[in-house]
Design a protein around this motif. Structure first.
Motif, PDB file in Angstrom:
ATOM      1  N   ILE A  69       0.861  -1.179   0.000  1.00  0.00           N
ATOM      2  CA  ILE A  69       0.000   0.000   0.000  1.00  0.00           C
ATOM      3  C   ILE A  69       0.893   1.224   0.000  1.00  0.00           C
ATOM      4  O   ILE A  69       1.695   1.422   0.911  1.00  0.00           O
ATOM      5  CB  ILE A  69      -0.912   0.022   1.247  1.00  0.00           C
ATOM      6  CG1 ILE A  69      -1.724  -1.274   1.335  1.00  0.00           C
ATOM      7  CG2 ILE A  69      -1.810   1.260   1.222  1.00  0.00           C
ATOM      8  CD1 ILE A  69      -2.388  -1.478   2.686  1.00  0.00           C
ATOM      9  N   GLU A  70       0.769   2.017  -1.045  1.00  0.00           N
ATOM     10  CA  GLU A  70       1.512   3.272  -1.132  1.00  0.00           C
ATOM     11  C   GLU A  70       0.665   4.363  -0.499  1.00  0.00           C
ATOM     12  O   GLU A  70      -0.534   4.470  -0.774  1.00  0.00           O
ATOM     13  CB  GLU A  70       1.795   3.613  -2.591  1.00  0.00           C
ATOM     14  CG  GLU A  70       2.499   4.930  -2.786  1.00  0.00           C
ATOM     15  CD  GLU A  70       2.713   5.277  -4.256  1.00  0.00           C
ATOM     16  OE1 GLU A  70       3.367   6.297  -4.516  1.00  0.00           O
ATOM     17  OE2 GLU A  70       2.215   4.547  -5.138  1.00  0.00           O
ATOM     18  N   LEU A  71       1.275   5.160   0.331  1.00  0.00           N
ATOM     19  CA  LEU A  71       0.640   6.357   0.883  1.00  0.00           C
ATOM     20  C   LEU A  71       1.286   7.531   0.167  1.00  0.00           C
ATOM     21  O   LEU A  71       2.517   7.645   0.163  1.00  0.00           O
ATOM     22  CB  LEU A  71       0.886   6.448   2.383  1.00  0.00           C
ATOM     23  CG  LEU A  71       0.469   5.212   3.183  1.00  0.00           C
ATOM     24  CD1 LEU A  71       1.035   5.265   4.586  1.00  0.00           C
ATOM     25  CD2 LEU A  71      -1.045   5.080   3.200  1.00  0.00           C
ATOM     26  N   MET A  72       0.501   8.368  -0.471  1.00  0.00           N
ATOM     27  CA  MET A  72       1.085   9.436  -1.278  1.00  0.00           C
ATOM     28  C   MET A  72       0.394  10.758  -1.008  1.00  0.00           C
ATOM     29  O   MET A  72      -0.829  10.855  -1.040  1.00  0.00           O
ATOM     30  CB  MET A  72       0.989   9.100  -2.766  1.00  0.00           C
ATOM     31  CG  MET A  72       1.621  10.154  -3.658  1.00  0.00           C
ATOM     32  SD  MET A  72       1.761   9.656  -5.393  1.00  0.00           S
ATOM     33  CE  MET A  72       0.056   9.394  -5.843  1.00  0.00           C
ATOM     34  N   GLU A  73       1.221  11.765  -0.746  1.00  0.00           N
ATOM     35  CA  GLU A  73       0.745  13.138  -0.644  1.00  0.00           C
ATOM     36  C   GLU A  73       1.103  13.811  -1.960  1.00  0.00           C
ATOM     37  O   GLU A  73       2.275  14.002  -2.278  1.00  0.00           O
ATOM     38  CB  GLU A  73       1.430  13.841   0.526  1.00  0.00           C
ATOM     39  CG  GLU A  73       0.972  15.276   0.701  1.00  0.00           C
ATOM     40  CD  GLU A  73       1.712  15.950   1.847  1.00  0.00           C
ATOM     41  OE1 GLU A  73       1.394  15.652   3.015  1.00  0.00           O
ATOM     42  OE2 GLU A  73       2.615  16.739   1.561  1.00  0.00           O
ATOM     43  N   MET A  74       0.071  14.140  -2.714  1.00  0.00           N
ATOM     44  CA  MET A  74       0.287  14.752  -4.028  1.00  0.00           C
ATOM     45  C   MET A  74       0.777  16.191  -3.864  1.00  0.00           C
ATOM     46  O   MET A  74       0.190  16.962  -3.102  1.00  0.00           O
ATOM     47  CB  MET A  74      -1.013  14.768  -4.840  1.00  0.00           C
ATOM     48  CG  MET A  74      -1.621  13.402  -5.093  1.00  0.00           C
ATOM     49  SD  MET A  74      -0.755  12.437  -6.328  1.00  0.00           S
ATOM     50  CE  MET A  74      -1.247  13.277  -7.818  1.00  0.00           C
ATOM     51  N   ALA A  75       1.836  16.521  -4.577  1.00  0.00           N
ATOM     52  CA  ALA A  75       2.343  17.887  -4.576  1.00  0.00           C
ATOM     53  C   ALA A  75       1.338  18.793  -5.294  1.00  0.00           C
ATOM     54  O   ALA A  75       0.604  18.346  -6.175  1.00  0.00           O
ATOM     55  CB  ALA A  75       3.698  17.937  -5.284  1.00  0.00           C
ATOM     56  N   LYS A  76       1.298  20.052  -4.897  1.00  0.00           N
ATOM     57  CA  LYS A  76       0.365  20.992  -5.539  1.00  0.00           C
ATOM     58  C   LYS A  76       0.598  21.087  -7.044  1.00  0.00           C
ATOM     59  O   LYS A  76      -0.329  21.270  -7.816  1.00  0.00           O
ATOM     60  CB  LYS A  76       0.479  22.366  -4.891  1.00  0.00           C
ATOM     61  CG  LYS A  76      -0.049  22.381  -3.462  1.00  0.00           C
ATOM     62  CD  LYS A  76      -0.158  23.774  -2.917  1.00  0.00           C
ATOM     63  CE  LYS A  76      -0.560  23.868  -1.477  1.00  0.00           C
ATOM     64  NZ  LYS A  76      -1.240  22.815  -0.834  1.00  0.00           N
ATOM     65  N   ASP A  77       1.851  20.933  -7.461  1.00  0.00           N
ATOM     66  CA  ASP A  77       2.191  20.985  -8.888  1.00  0.00           C
ATOM     67  C   ASP A  77       2.583  19.600  -9.404  1.00  0.00           C
ATOM     68  O   ASP A  77       3.432  19.469 -10.274  1.00  0.00           O
ATOM     69  CB  ASP A  77       3.319  21.986  -9.131  1.00  0.00           C
ATOM     70  CG  ASP A  77       4.608  21.599  -8.416  1.00  0.00           C
ATOM     71  OD1 ASP A  77       4.565  20.735  -7.503  1.00  0.00           O
ATOM     72  OD2 ASP A  77       5.669  22.135  -8.768  1.00  0.00           O
ATOM     73  N   ALA A  78       1.953  18.558  -8.893  1.00  0.00           N
ATOM     74  CA  ALA A  78       2.284  17.180  -9.255  1.00  0.00           C
ATOM     75  C   ALA A  78       2.283  16.984 -10.765  1.00  0.00           C
ATOM     76  O   ALA A  78       1.438  17.553 -11.469  1.00  0.00           O
ATOM     77  CB  ALA A  78       1.296  16.221  -8.605  1.00  0.00           C
ATOM     78  N   VAL A  79       3.199  16.169 -11.226  1.00  0.00           N
ATOM     79  CA  VAL A  79       3.265  15.897 -12.667  1.00  0.00           C
ATOM     80  C   VAL A  79       1.972  15.246 -13.150  1.00  0.00           C
ATOM     81  O   VAL A  79       1.574  15.446 -14.292  1.00  0.00           O
ATOM     82  CB  VAL A  79       4.497  15.030 -13.045  1.00  0.00           C
ATOM     83  CG1 VAL A  79       5.786  15.797 -12.823  1.00  0.00           C
ATOM     84  CG2 VAL A  79       4.495  13.705 -12.325  1.00  0.00           C
TER      85      VAL A  79
END
Length: 162
Positions: free
Chosen positions: A123-133
């Motif tokens: 399980i990946e936990l990911m915080e998306m960056a505001k400028d995510a690709v």
């Protein structure tokens, strides 16, 4: 494709359904919303709520001791997006969850950490960056532009997690 609006559920086969359900309920806070049984009363699957439109289905009868290796063909992992990865990781550690791969910046520029459920499902936990690709790529798609290719200086084996 037009008409597809979201990913509705992910189905997991568990060796010990109650152990797996307990993990997702007590460690990740997913509520059990229903159990479906066969006509003979035996369990078919348990539905756990991620959001009101996204669920985990947990099926009994899993064979083996651990999910397939990271390099195996097929589904590799699932990702839970979080709004505060530092807080989520700290809370998970307090709850006794082992962080399998520590908090770091992923090859895509988003912060991530990794855990496993009792059956070894990654399980990946990911915080998306505001400028995510990913957001940039979706904007390009909606503007009719070609997909983007993102170069990374990360080792290929680390980038493989995508």
């Amino acid at each position: 494709m037009a008409g597809i609006v979201s990913l509705g559920h992910i189905a997991l086969r568990a060796k010990d359904v109650q152990r797996t359900v307990d993990f997702y309920q007590s460690q990740l806070g997913f509520n059990e919303v229903m159990r479906l049984n066969y006509e003979d009363g035996s369990l078919w699957l348990v539905y756990l709520r991620v959001t009101d439109t996204q669920f985990l289905e947990v099926f009994p009868g899993g064979v083996g001791d651990k999910a397939s290796a990271r390099e195996a063909v097929g589904v590799n992992h699932f990702c839970l997006t979080v709004d505060d990865i530092d807080g989520v990781v700290a809370d998970l550690v307090r709850r006794g969850v082992t962080i399998q791969r520590p908090l770091k910046m992923g090859p895509d520029g988003n912060r991530q950490a990794w855990i496993e459920d009792p059956d070894g499902v990654r399980i990946e936990l990911m915080e998306m960056a505001k400028d995510a690709v990913q957001f940039q790529a979706v904007r390009r798609l909606h503007q009719g532009q070609t997909p983007i290719a993102v170069a990374t200086d990360r080792k290929p084996e680390l980038a493989l997690v995508r």
